[in-house]
Structure formats: C-alpha cells, structure tokens
Motif scaffolding. Structure first.
Motif, PDB file in Angstrom:
ATOM      1  N   UNK A  94       5.858  10.651  36.996  1.00  0.00           N
ATOM      2  CA  UNK A  94       6.620   9.473  37.399  1.00  0.00           C
ATOM      3  C   UNK A  94       7.739   9.217  36.388  1.00  0.00           C
ATOM      4  N   UNK A  95       8.892   8.803  36.871  1.00  0.00           N
ATOM      5  CA  UNK A  95      10.055   8.580  36.010  1.00  0.00           C
ATOM      6  C   UNK A  95       9.898   7.302  35.202  1.00  0.00           C
ATOM      7  N   UNK A  96      10.141   7.408  33.894  1.00  0.00           N
ATOM      8  CA  UNK A  96       9.983   6.265  32.987  1.00  0.00           C
ATOM      9  C   UNK A  96      11.343   5.785  32.481  1.00  0.00           C
ATOM     10  N   UNK A  97      11.560   4.479  32.596  1.00  0.00           N
ATOM     11  CA  UNK A  97      12.792   3.865  32.114  1.00  0.00           C
ATOM     12  C   UNK A  97      12.472   3.014  30.892  1.00  0.00           C
ATOM     13  N   UNK A  98      13.161   3.277  29.789  1.00  0.00           N
ATOM     14  CA  UNK A  98      12.997   2.494  28.560  1.00  0.00           C
ATOM     15  C   UNK A  98      14.046   1.397  28.539  1.00  0.00           C
ATOM     16  N   UNK A  99      13.596   0.151  28.411  1.00  0.00           N
ATOM     17  CA  UNK A  99      14.501  -1.001  28.388  1.00  0.00           C
ATOM     18  C   UNK A  99      14.542  -1.557  26.969  1.00  0.00           C
ATOM     19  N   UNK A 100      15.658  -1.346  26.286  1.00  0.00           N
ATOM     20  CA  UNK A 100      15.824  -1.839  24.913  1.00  0.00           C
ATOM     21  C   UNK A 100      16.606  -3.144  25.015  1.00  0.00           C
ATOM     22  N   UNK A 101      15.890  -4.248  24.995  1.00  0.00           N
ATOM     23  CA  UNK A 101      16.461  -5.564  25.279  1.00  0.00           C
ATOM     24  C   UNK A 101      15.625  -6.634  24.589  1.00  0.00           C
ATOM     25  N   UNK A 102      16.271  -7.491  23.796  1.00  0.00           N
ATOM     26  CA  UNK A 102      15.510  -8.505  23.057  1.00  0.00           C
ATOM     27  C   UNK A 102      15.192  -9.741  23.887  1.00  0.00           C
ATOM     28  N   UNK A 103      15.940  -9.981  24.953  1.00  0.00           N
ATOM     29  CA  UNK A 103      15.672 -11.152  25.795  1.00  0.00           C
ATOM     30  C   UNK A 103      14.574 -10.805  26.801  1.00  0.00           C
ATOM     31  N   UNK A 104      13.398 -11.409  26.596  1.00  0.00           N
ATOM     32  CA  UNK A 104      12.244 -11.077  27.435  1.00  0.00           C
ATOM     33  C   UNK A 104      12.500 -11.386  28.911  1.00  0.00           C
ATOM     34  N   UNK A 105      13.238 -12.469  29.177  1.00  0.00           N
ATOM     35  CA  UNK A 105      13.503 -12.846  30.562  1.00  0.00           C
ATOM     36  C   UNK A 105      14.262 -11.738  31.291  1.00  0.00           C
ATOM     37  N   UNK A 106      15.283 -11.181  30.638  1.00  0.00           N
ATOM     38  CA  UNK A 106      16.071 -10.115  31.251  1.00  0.00           C
ATOM     39  C   UNK A 106      15.242  -8.844  31.383  1.00  0.00           C
ATOM     40  N   UNK A 107      14.507  -8.524  30.318  1.00  0.00           N
ATOM     41  CA  UNK A 107      13.680  -7.314  30.344  1.00  0.00           C
ATOM     42  C   UNK A 107      12.635  -7.387  31.457  1.00  0.00           C
ATOM     43  N   UNK A 108      12.010  -8.549  31.617  1.00  0.00           N
ATOM     44  CA  UNK A 108      10.988  -8.715  32.656  1.00  0.00           C
ATOM     45  C   UNK A 108      11.592  -8.593  34.048  1.00  0.00           C
ATOM     46  N   UNK A 109      12.793  -9.150  34.204  1.00  0.00           N
ATOM     47  CA  UNK A 109      13.489  -9.074  35.486  1.00  0.00           C
ATOM     48  C   UNK A 109      13.771  -7.618  35.861  1.00  0.00           C
ATOM     49  N   UNK A 110      14.287  -6.855  34.899  1.00  0.00           N
ATOM     50  CA  UNK A 110      14.606  -5.449  35.149  1.00  0.00           C
ATOM     51  C   UNK A 110      13.326  -4.647  35.388  1.00  0.00           C
ATOM     52  N   UNK A 111      12.297  -4.900  34.568  1.00  0.00           N
ATOM     53  CA  UNK A 111      11.030  -4.185  34.729  1.00  0.00           C
ATOM     54  C   UNK A 111      10.422  -4.423  36.105  1.00  0.00           C
ATOM     55  N   UNK A 112      10.404  -5.657  36.528  1.00  0.00           N
ATOM     56  CA  UNK A 112       9.822  -6.005  37.825  1.00  0.00           C
ATOM     57  C   UNK A 112      10.540  -5.267  38.956  1.00  0.00           C
TER      58      UNK A 112
END
Length: 220
Positions: A1-19
C-alpha cells in the motif's frame, strides 16, 4: 500500500490531509517536526512526502536539503503558506517536485499526489526507447515519435526531450533545464530554454509541454 508522509506541525491540517488520503486508500505517517520528517524520509518509510516549510524546529527548506543531501529521491510536494515567487523557486531548486500554497483544496492536492506517484514510477523503456504515453524517444537514433509522426532532433532538442521524458509530470524550472542541458556556466538570463521548448513543441505537440507560470515547464 502506498504511504504518504505528512511533515506538518499543525495537527488540524495534518489530520485533515490524513483523513482524506486514508479515505482514498493511502497509508499515512505524520511527522510534526522537520527532524521527524527527515528520519522517516531517510528510513524509506514513505512513497511520497507532503512538506510544510514553517516547521517548529528547522525550516522546511533545510529539511528538504537534508533529505536530498542524504540521497532521498522520494517525491516531495511542498504545501505551505509561503506564496512568494522566491519561496516557490527556492523549493523547486531545492529538490521539491511540486509546490502548493495554503489555503488549498484537498482534491487538488490528491490530484498532484497521484501525478507525482505516476511520475516516480519506472519509465517504460526498451534497450534504447524512452516512452511516456504515445511519445517515444529513440536514444540511439535521436528521433522522437509523437502523434504518429517521427521527427529528427538536434543535439539540444534531444537532450531537452530526454530530460522531460526522464521526469514526466515533474515541474522543471528554467534553471534546472539550463544546468542539465546546457551546463552550469550558461547565462541564467538567456531565453534559450524557452526557444528550445518552442522547437520541441513543434515536434511533439504544443499541449505536451505545459508552461507552469512562474515555475517552469512539465511534460504532461
């Protein structure tokens, strides 16, 4: 499965992208600091990296430089609130494959992620043929075939075509093209890249080489 690494300090943005990415079938990793991002990148934990520039410990450009300096070739999409042309160019010159300003639409980010992943996939080629879609570059004969027509290339046209075909979908700045095709000593203020892109377009179709305003060109 393809894995995307999100390097982002704002948890709200990171959670949005992850979801959003998980809903599309991707696996995600979240790195809230540049150091964490560098660790995961160098460990080979990700197939693509979404990188913010405004990180709490080190600047994102420095994190990118560290990754590339350690041999990380994973595609990187910079996602940042820095929207100046200088920030865009610094990111691309520093090794980023794409650049998106905040605020952003998830659908566009997803499209760019998929494009970068396709571009990173091995290019289909035989012993001496480099292809992308219906474009075929003969490395031996130095000819290119597109739209059913075969054209002979000059030395510079060939070098330019090969650079694009080895980096399909990637935005290549004029400075990158100058250094790869003409060498670092060539005058950076010259319009020679634009001239040869125009020549190449005549042989493969004007819609094949897209102008990305303020950034450079890419093979679509």
């Amino acid at each position: 499965m393809t894995t995307i690494l999100i390097v982002e300090d704002e948890q709200r943005i990171a959670s949005f992208v992850e979801k959003g990415l998980r809903a599309e079938g991707f696996t995600t990793l979240w790195a809230p600091t540049g150091a964490d991002g560098i660790f995961h990148a160098t460990e080979g934990d990700a197939d693509l990296i979404v990188l913010d520039l405004g990180l709490p410990d080190i600047d994102g450009l420095d994190a990118l430089a560290s990754m590339r300096g350690q041999g990380v070739t994973t595609p990187v999409i910079v996602l940042t609130a820095r929207t100046t042309p200088s920030a865009t160019l610094a990111s691309l010159e520093g090794g980023a494959d794409d650049y998106m300003p905040k605020p952003f639409r998830f659908e566009e980010l997803l499209a760019r992620i998929r494009l970068r992943l396709r571009a990173a996939a091995p290019v289909e080629q035989s012993a001496h043929i480099l292809t992308h879609g219906d474009i075929a570059l003969d490395l031996k004969e130095r000819t290119i075939r597109a739209n059913g027509v075969t054209s002979v290339l000059t030395a510079r046209e060939f070098a330019l075509a090969e650079t694009f075909l080895r980096n399909p979908g990637a935005v290549l700045s004029r400075a990158q093209l100058l250094s790869r095709v003409w060498g670092y000593d060539f005058d950076p203020n010259s319009n020679v890249v634009d001239v040869y892109v125009r020549y190449l377009r005549k042989k493969i179709g004007t819609d094949r080489l897209e102008t990305v305003r303020g950034m450079g060109y890419r093979l679509t």
